[in-house]
Design an enzyme around this catalytic site. Sequence first.
Site, short mmCIF file in Angstrom:
data_model
loop_
_atom_site.label_atom_id
_atom_site.label_comp_id
_atom_site.label_asym_id
_atom_site.label_seq_id
_atom_site.Cartn_x
_atom_site.Cartn_y
_atom_site.Cartn_z
CD GLU A 54 -2.89 -0.89 2.46
OE1 GLU A 54 -2.73 0.09 3.22
OE2 GLU A 54 -3.70 -1.78 2.67
CG ASP A 65 -3.84 8.71 7.36
OD1 ASP A 65 -4.20 7.53 7.28
OD2 ASP A 65 -3.69 9.46 6.38
#
Length: 288
Positions: A54, A65
């Site tokens: 990824e 995040d």
Amino acid sequence: MTETGQARIQARFAACAAAGRAALVTYVTAGDPDFDTGSAILNALPAAGADIIELGVPFTDPMADGIPVQLAGQRALKAGQTLRKTLAMVTAFRKAGHDTPIVLMGYYNPIWAYGVDAFLKDARIAGIDGLIVVDLPPEEDAELCLPALAAGVSFIRLATPTTDDKRLPRVLQNTSGFVYYVSMTGVTGGAIANYDAVGAAVARIKQHTTLPVAVGFGVKTPADAIAIAKGADGVVVGSALVDRVRLSLDADGKATEKTVSAVTSLVAELAAGVRSVVRAGSPQAISA
């Protein structure tokens, strides 16, 4: 042009399943801490043991995040990383002969600014296999998901602990490649509180789909990876790897001779852990 999208991701999960183990999915931020070092890390991941990569696209407002990935994105943006440069990294990766599937992970705004059709064309040429776009729900599939599928690029959807059986079929409707199960509520970088609950969630998702299910968020150590690999088709590690980048930098935030190996050494440890787990029902487990 080498086939990308659904085919390469499917083939990699199938190969891992044939070996009786889960796949190791590693997340790094493109261009962290700079383009050249980020490229070196990307190119070193396959040999270290990454089955699928990824590649995070830095964004100014990364709402899903946690702090480690936010800081990685800030470092990359400060160094001048863009979506076009990220595609250039993948192009070079493919020209170097790597066939490891690459999934771009990020947010819709940079893709929208690039132009969906132009982006998908360039992503396909670069050798992108899939997309994870965390701020596009299934209700917005016409924006990017359906065009991506038509272009031969997998669109990987997130399922979470709050995705119930009523919502799950909608989430899975146009998902391809694999299902990414988020092991906890909240952002990346937390800790998994209950491995049994994660295993039960994976089993529940598998009642709704034949796609592989990979588990991420909170997997930090080889011990975590081993625990998750017992029930999931893939183990995703991200925050721990980008934090290795941060800890390797000098006082000015620049890469050192230890930066690449700081990441790959942890990847090798995680890969060894994942490969040590022979999954129940596999030919290897049956013959043992």
